[in-house]
Write an enzyme that holds these catalytic residues in place. Sequence first.
Site, PDB file in Angstrom:
ATOM      1  N   ASP A 341       0.843  -1.177   0.042  1.00 22.02           N
ATOM      2  CA  ASP A 341      -0.046   0.081  -0.041  1.00 22.02           C
ATOM      3  C   ASP A 341       0.759   1.153  -0.042  1.00 22.02           C
ATOM      4  O   ASP A 341       2.159   1.109   0.356  1.00 22.02           O
ATOM      5  CB  ASP A 341      -0.923   0.199   1.220  1.00 22.02           C
ATOM      6  CG  ASP A 341      -1.892  -1.236   1.054  1.00 22.02           C
ATOM      7  OD1 ASP A 341      -2.275  -1.772   0.178  1.00 22.02           O
ATOM      8  OD2 ASP A 341      -2.646  -1.386   2.299  1.00 22.02           O
ATOM      9  N   TYR A 412       8.023  -8.964   7.343  1.00 20.41           N
ATOM     10  CA  TYR A 412       7.595  -7.567   7.623  1.00 20.41           C
ATOM     11  C   TYR A 412       7.875  -7.409   8.966  1.00 20.41           C
ATOM     12  O   TYR A 412       8.091  -8.329   9.855  1.00 20.41           O
ATOM     13  CB  TYR A 412       5.789  -7.531   7.369  1.00 20.41           C
ATOM     14  CG  TYR A 412       5.234  -7.997   6.291  1.00 20.41           C
ATOM     15  CD1 TYR A 412       4.939  -7.124   5.205  1.00 20.41           C
ATOM     16  CD2 TYR A 412       5.042  -9.330   5.872  1.00 20.41           C
ATOM     17  CE1 TYR A 412       4.401  -7.509   4.349  1.00 20.41           C
ATOM     18  CE2 TYR A 412       4.409  -9.928   4.628  1.00 20.41           C
ATOM     19  CZ  TYR A 412       4.301  -8.947   3.732  1.00 20.41           C
ATOM     20  OH  TYR A 412       3.573  -9.063   2.504  1.00 20.41           O
ATOM     21  N   TYR A 485      -2.731 -11.116   3.754  1.00 13.89           N
ATOM     22  CA  TYR A 485      -3.180  -9.781   4.097  1.00 13.89           C
ATOM     23  C   TYR A 485      -2.654  -9.639   5.735  1.00 13.89           C
ATOM     24  O   TYR A 485      -3.293 -10.305   6.551  1.00 13.89           O
ATOM     25  CB  TYR A 485      -4.577  -9.832   4.357  1.00 13.89           C
ATOM     26  CG  TYR A 485      -5.339  -9.892   2.643  1.00 13.89           C
ATOM     27  CD1 TYR A 485      -5.225  -9.130   1.853  1.00 13.89           C
ATOM     28  CD2 TYR A 485      -5.909 -11.186   2.440  1.00 13.89           C
ATOM     29  CE1 TYR A 485      -5.715  -8.814   0.658  1.00 13.89           C
ATOM     30  CE2 TYR A 485      -6.631 -11.073   1.164  1.00 13.89           C
ATOM     31  CZ  TYR A 485      -6.672 -10.313   0.220  1.00 13.89           C
ATOM     32  OH  TYR A 485      -7.021 -10.198  -1.047  1.00 13.89           O
TER      33      TYR A 485
END
Length: 530
Positions: A341, A412, A485
């Site tokens: 994003d 992440y 996700y």
Amino acid sequence: MAKHEAESLENVAKKLKQDMDTDQKPGCVDVLFGVDCCGRCMLRFLGVRDFEIYELSSKEIKEILTSYRQAPTAATAAEEGETSIESRMDQDAKEEKEEKEEMEVICTACVGTVQFAEAFVQEIVERMQKEAYVTKTFNMNVTLPTSTLIRNHAMAIYWNQKLSSYPTAQVDIKEIFKLLISWPIERQTGLTLDFGSELRMQVAIKHEETKEDHVFLSKMKESGLIIKTKRENRKMIVVGDGRHHVVKALTLVKDHRFISCGHVPPTPVSSRPQLDSIEMMRESVFVGGRYLKYTRDVSQTPWSIGTTMLAELSVSGIVCETLKNAFRADEFKFVTAGREDANVRMLGNGRPFYVEMMNPRIPVLPSETIKQLEGEINTIMPDKVQIRHLAALRPEDTKVIKDGEETKTKSYSALCWTSKPVTQAMIDAVNEYTGKAFYVEQQTPIRVLQRRAQMIRKKEIHSLKAFPLEGHFMVVHLHTEAGTYIKEFVHGDLGRNQPSLASIIDCEADIMELDVLEVDLEFPPPECLP
């Protein structure tokens, strides 16, 4: 076919005479002279495949073929009223006819396309010089007026009416036209016609006067030709009248039906054809590398809703315009191994990407130049976006990006807020999964449900580790299967994600900031790197 530049027109003319002498075509020449057929089309219908002969002008060819016209028989003379047509003309009419012949009547068969083929060369050459493709060869396809199909068919029927037999191995009109314009293009540009060339040129010729020659076929049920108009991109266009449709229709219509509705022989024309369009296209070339995004206000590609831009800058905009200009390409396509994003940073070694350069004028850049381009891109907004390992790619190298969608893993770092103050028990609950793989079931996130189908995805979390911060905050490191996700895994998406970080620590949780630390995919391939 190779072009023998040194051969004189006189020798080419001798070749034609030899061809006519060794392969007699009785009566055919007379038929062709009787329907205002140009010299080059005469050769086509006579089946002459010594292509160099076609470089003679139509007038020169007809002068040679005149000697092969048959002398009038008694029956022919009777049909013509015992005297020749010219003997019945007065002097003024004779002069008018001579003047018309001097102007060279436009061919009824090719409507002037092969007759005046060289007239199109200069505009094509100027376009090639303007585009300035870096190449030694070119390939060419041509589109000729649809009326030439109708008129060639009418000529065949007419011959059949006049003669008991005629040459059947006729030469394709497009083949002759292509050579007639390619030879002078080769001489003027120094390029070579090569049907395997990556530079493809499409030349389209139009003839307004005969553009509706084929329409009568649509009125014959057996032809199967259905011509319609429809609105497309705010314009009315005609569909169903493509060349392949017309060719098929001609095979379905019997000769007697064609004669009753069409024109046999073809009717005369009064205008020359025109150059409709020149399209030039080269195979795409590819460059790729890895990009890093250090800020949370840059989207991967231009991001907008309607006319409103939601992110002022994009990675593709920063990276690709420089590359597009260097290759002098028309457009580019930016392809990445996944996406983050706009408010997510891409750190570590960067995300793999490649750029497809569409219709590049320059197909190859030296590795030193590509390295310079990498440096140039990295000076545009160095505090926001940079790239690494930029390299030229082969088309097959790009498959790594697509194939890796299901096999790659990502790491992440997430700054998370929790509704309760962070305790060691919460940290321990998370760290139970450090180095321990488990699966999560994720329904399509609510935030993307309007554009993606509802389904449940099973994704693997390879490792999970938490680090406490003050108060209600912790940092969580995740190593996951591609396509997981992350935001939904953290907050649970109203129970649509099971298990979630929120369920593991038994309180509400949400992501404040997210960084991608690693995309585990070997790219570019080592053999592409300098």
